[in-house]
Scaffold this active site. Structure first.
Site, PDB file in Angstrom:
ATOM      1  N   THR A 226      74.868  21.110 -15.509  1.00 27.27           N
ATOM      2  CA  THR A 226      74.781  22.529 -15.838  1.00 27.27           C
ATOM      3  C   THR A 226      73.324  22.948 -16.089  1.00 27.27           C
ATOM      4  O   THR A 226      72.640  22.307 -16.881  1.00 27.27           O
ATOM      5  CB  THR A 226      75.587  22.800 -17.126  1.00 27.27           C
ATOM      6  N   GLU A 227      72.874  23.980 -15.410  1.00 29.34           N
ATOM      7  CA  GLU A 227      71.522  24.526 -15.594  1.00 29.34           C
ATOM      8  C   GLU A 227      70.441  23.458 -15.398  1.00 29.34           C
ATOM      9  O   GLU A 227      69.367  23.536 -15.984  1.00 29.34           O
ATOM     10  CB  GLU A 227      71.371  25.169 -16.985  1.00 29.34           C
ATOM     11  N   LEU A 228      70.743  22.448 -14.590  1.00 31.90           N
ATOM     12  CA  LEU A 228      69.832  21.321 -14.328  1.00 31.90           C
ATOM     13  C   LEU A 228      69.401  20.601 -15.602  1.00 31.90           C
ATOM     14  O   LEU A 228      68.319  20.022 -15.675  1.00 31.90           O
ATOM     15  CB  LEU A 228      68.597  21.770 -13.531  1.00 31.90           C
TER      16      LEU A 228
ATOM     17  N   TRP B  65      66.439  24.294 -16.266  1.00 35.47           N
ATOM     18  CA  TRP B  65      65.641  25.107 -15.346  1.00 35.47           C
ATOM     19  C   TRP B  65      65.446  26.534 -15.870  1.00 35.47           C
ATOM     20  O   TRP B  65      65.016  27.397 -15.150  1.00 35.47           O
ATOM     21  CB  TRP B  65      66.214  25.071 -13.929  1.00 35.47           C
TER      22      TRP B  65
END
Lengths: 428, 454
Positions: free
Chosen positions: B145-147, B299
């Site tokens: 999730t979200e890098l 990120w």
């Protein structure tokens, strides 16, 4: 730069927020080098804080009646019989129906004492209209006998004085709108007051409004050109450490507080409705309505009929330290105002570490981040906000942590500087 | 070999309805069906469908040379199934080309990797199954999730059998290192790391239509010229972005689709670059070094940290409270309860509570159904309070749990359709073809949704 300022009240003789705001603003401006303020109130008591500005009572001015007759600066003042709630920031105890005799002549017959002085009470009594007019007479006299560069008048009671001073001296006039009759009356505007307000706004060279909400009222309801109206937010003085009163709680329950006049403008009925909803869901909470006003009886009857009287309390009118004592007992402060030009009390609550819920219909909502905001009519949202603050601790913690700082960052010095910038548009 | 790795994130949150405290204990339905359906359909029309069609064209045009990868959250897949099955079908067509890799992530687009290894595993397994079911692929590459990434999370992912993982490659995360190489996890070197080239990715994702940007307008030619400026020894340019960049964040009118359409051809014509899937990159390139990331990164935002989700008191209270219920859910066989638990974990709920963006409300509010972070928090906590009551009571969920009910109906219908199709083909063998029954399959969810609104 010298400023001739007119205000109806000045601490310690105040009945509400207007005097406090005037005091804060003038103190905030006193740090500006070369700025001198002469603050004229109807009646000076001699115990005003004159360390930074000069306070002058209109009743102490000796008038030369013959001279006054030669001026025509009173021509806009005609007074008719009124019957309405026209007082800006007063307690209901002082409210009464004001009845004055019609006065039709443009040139007034002024009654003076033996020494050529006028009598002022400086309150909001039954001779209010006469006092406003007399105050304007004195204002004109001061304007021709004093040296100054700009005039600044706070709220409608002093607009006629501001106008008179402008006519007498030819100097620019700034008026400061702390409230309009639309806020005070809940829409049922008194035509006389409206006329005085509108005349003041038209004649003024610049208008200061205490919020964008108020600025919009001035533009929309009084038809004033937007370029002429500037918003300058109020501020609040930091609480001295030793004055943060701590009261031991007698009850191990949460307390939710409404503090203000119990009048239409302040939206007390929405507080009652929200309390009713919250009490259906939780029982370790009490609600307090602190203040008094014309709707108080109605509220008491209503809370009884809802069957929540055992959890809903009335304190009557609170003043001075009692206000801070009440805050120190509270877990949540609620201001569901229907129309609030600014609204200083949530700031005081936040200074006392009490998380606040305010209505979007308040000027202070435009600048506060660490407060919950709801529409005054949205009782579900209000109840939900109260419940959330009481039951989900991180929210209240966050408000406590950041709220005091946020409020303390609102400094009267900043408001003062903004007002000074406005002066400088007219006075180089 | 010099190559470009294109990866697109596909996710739509499952938004909660306005859930007041007096609903707690009385109403166990939490979702804003109208918003969820209408937003999904809007994004499908503006982005997913036209972008998928374009991708399919590009893949067919550049036979075997143009490759892309997606990670689609389980929550998004669930919503495609409920509200827009045609989107799911178009992704399936992409999968059938063999040029598209589908990555693994947590089912709920959750932050579970930060709190509960157990729940994390469960969700990854659930998502893996879903990808296999829809696209016939066994994912070998993971993207969180979200890098979100740290050495520890990487090690956990390695233990789960993944060969590679995607994360952010911003300067203040990597120090002097270039993101244009293959790295590996610091604890388990077997796990390879692909790092986002944030500059070239964000040129497309964030700056493409910004008229104040000196490089505006961005053309495919100009972009390929920038690619050619990447030092010759650097092997891979990882372009990671939200899929919604195409048509939703950057509207069709900005020319984003034309840009995308032109890009592969010009890359092939004017540059030495090829296109590769993350698995190919991990297989073909040599690892240059381990990346040391002791504290979790993401990120998001300038800081590339977790503060957008877990940066204030409210977010932490909600997050901790949610995962404190995890163990109690072990004993439940209540599918609806498990499903709600997953939906409560969607990271967007925590993002809505962020107070970071007070000064930067505009970007933030675009993605946010709430007026303030406080509204988001109170609403979430109200839902969570009800959920907690149900968990404690081990209570059977509400009969009218629409999402669970709909999912179940869809499953049943799918099974029935399959059965009928088998019958049909059996009949067809004997007699001339009859009317196909695909119309029936088209969109069972729509029909049910329609009749549900009384």
């Amino acid at each position: 730069m010298r400023v001739l300022m007119f205000g109806w009240e000045f601490p310690p003789h105040i009945s509400g927020g207007l005097g406090t705001a005037c005091y804060g603003l003038t103190r905030g401006m006193s740090s500006i080098p070369g700025l001198e303020i002469l603050f004229v109130v109807p009646k000076a008591h001699g115990d005003e804080d004159q360390s930074r500005i000069r306070v002058l009572g209109a009743g102490d001015i000796t008038l030369d009646i013959r001279k006054i007759r030669e001026h025509n600066y009173l021509k806009d003042l005609s007074y008719i019989e009124i019957n309405s709630n026209l007082v800006p920031y007063t307690s209901p105890e002082e409210y009464e129906v004001l009845v004055n005799k019609a006065e039709n002549t443009g040139r007034r017959f002024v009654e003076t004492t033996m020494g050529g002085k006028l009598n002022f009470t400086g309150t909001y009594g039954k001779n209010l209209y006469e006092e406003i007019a007399n105050y304007a007479v004195v204002a004109g006299e001061i304007a021709v006998t004093t040296d100054f560069e700009i005039i600044h008048a706070h709220d409608w009671l002093t607009y006629p004085a501001g106008i008179a001073a402008k006519r007498a001296s030819g100097k620019p006039l700034v008026i400061h709108v702390h409230a309009t009759d639309f806020d005070r009356s809940g829409g049922k505007v008194n035509p006389t007051v409206f006329e005085i307000e509108k005349t003041g706004m038209q004649i003024a060279d610049k208008i200061v409004a205490v919020s964008n909400l108020t600025r919009n009222t001035v533009i929309d309801k009084y038809g004033i050109h937007p370029d002429k109206v500037v918003t300058v937010y109020n501020a609040v003085d930091p609480l001295p450490e030793n004055e943060q009163l701590q009261l031991r709680r007698g009850i191990n329950e949460k307390v939710v507080t409404f503090l203000g006049r119990i009048t239409l403008q302040k939206g007390p009925e929405y507080f009652v409705m929200a309390a009713h909803k919250v009490l259906k869901k939780m029982d370790n909470v009490r609600f307090v309505m602190a203040g008094s006003g014309e709707l108080m009886e109605k509220m008491i009857l209503w809370t009884s009929s809802l069957g929540i009287s055992d959890r809903f309390h009335y304190t009557g009118f609170l003043k001075g330290d009692d206000v801070f004592r009440m805050f120190s007992l509270s877990d949540v402060y609620v201001m569901p105002s229907v129309s609030e030009p600014f609204g200083i009390s949530p700031l005081e609550a936040m200074q006392s570490n009490v998380p606040s819920i305010i209505s979007h219909q308040s000027g202070v909502a435009e600048i506060l981040k660490y407060a919950l905001k709801v529409d005054f009519w949205d009782v579900d949202a209000l109840a939900d906000a109260i419940y959330g603050l009481l039951n989900y601790p991180s929210l209240a913690e966050m408000f406590k942590k950041h709220g005091v700082q946020e409020v303390n960052d609102m400094k009267w010095e900043n408001s003062g500087k903004k007002v000074h910038n406005i002066y400088q548009e007219f006075v180089k | 070999m010099r190559t470009i790795c294109l990866y697109f994130q596909v996710h739509q949150p499952f938004r909660f309805r306005r859930y007041r405290f007096f609903d707690i204990g009385n109403d166990h339905y939490y979702y804003d069906d109208y918003s969820n359906e209408s937003i999904l359909n809007k994004v499908a029309a503006k982005c997913y469908l036209p972008a998928n069609e374009l991708m399919l064209d590009l893949i067919n045009k550049h036979k075997g040379k143009f490759k892309i990868s997606y990670s689609i959250s389980g929550i998004a897949l669930e919503q495609f199934r409920l509200y827009a099955p045609e989107v799911l079908d178009s992704f399936k067509r992409l999968a059938e080309t063999g040029q598209v890799e589908f990555l693994s992530e947590t089912f709920a687009h959750s932050l579970s990797s930060l709190n509960s290894p157990r729940e994390f595993r469960k969700q990854v397994d659930a998502h893996r199954k879903l990808i296999k079911e829809h696209f016939g692929q066994e994912p070998a590459v993971f993207r969180n999730t979200e890098l979100i990434y740290s050495d520890e999370i990487g090690a956990m992912v390695a233990d789960m059998g993944f060969k590679a993982m995607l994360t952010e490659g911003a300067k203040h995360v990597l120090g002097w290192k270039s993101p244009n190489f293959l790295y590996c996890n610091a604890i388990k070197p077997k796990l390879k790391l692909l790092l986002k080239n944030f500059k070239l990715s964000d040129d497309i994702a964030f700056r493409f239509s910004n008229k104040a940007w000196p490089e505006y307008p961005l053309t495919a030619e100009k972009y390929v010229a920038w690619l050619n400026q990447v030092p010759a020894n650097e092997e891979v340019v990882n372009l990671f972005m939200d899929y919604e960049t195409f048509g939703e964040h950057q509207w069709k009118e900005t020319g984003i689709f034309e840009f995308l359409k032109a890009l592969p051809g010009i890359v092939f014509k004017d540059s030495p670059f090829s296109f590769s899937t993350p698995s190919e990159v991990a297989r073909k390139l040599q690892v240059v070094s381990a990346a040391h990331v002791p504290n979790p990164i993401s990120w998001a935002d300038e800081e590339r940290d977790l503060t957008a989700w877990l940066g204030n008191e409210m977010q932490n209270e909600a997050f901790n409270k949610l995962y404190s219920l995890e163990e109690m859910l072990d004993n439940t066989d209540d599918d609806a309860l498990r499903q709600d638990f997953a939906y409560l974990q969607v990271s967007d709920h925590f993002y809505y509570m962020s107070t970071k963006f007070f000064s930067d409300g505009e970007v933030h509010s675009y993605f946010n159904p709430y007026d303030t972070p406080y509204d988001a928090f109170i609403n979430y906590m109200n839902v969570l309070s009800d959920f907690e009551i149900r968990v404690n009571a081990g209570q059977k969920s509400h009969e009218n749990n629409d999402v669970a009910r709909l999912s179940k109906i869809i499953q049943e219908k799918d099974a029935e359709i399959e059965k009928m199709e088998k019958k049909l083909s059996a009949v067809r063998k004997g007699s001339p073809a009859k009317k196909s029954n695909t119309a029936k399959k088209e969109n069972p969810a729509k029909k049910i949704t329609g009749s549900r609104k009384k």
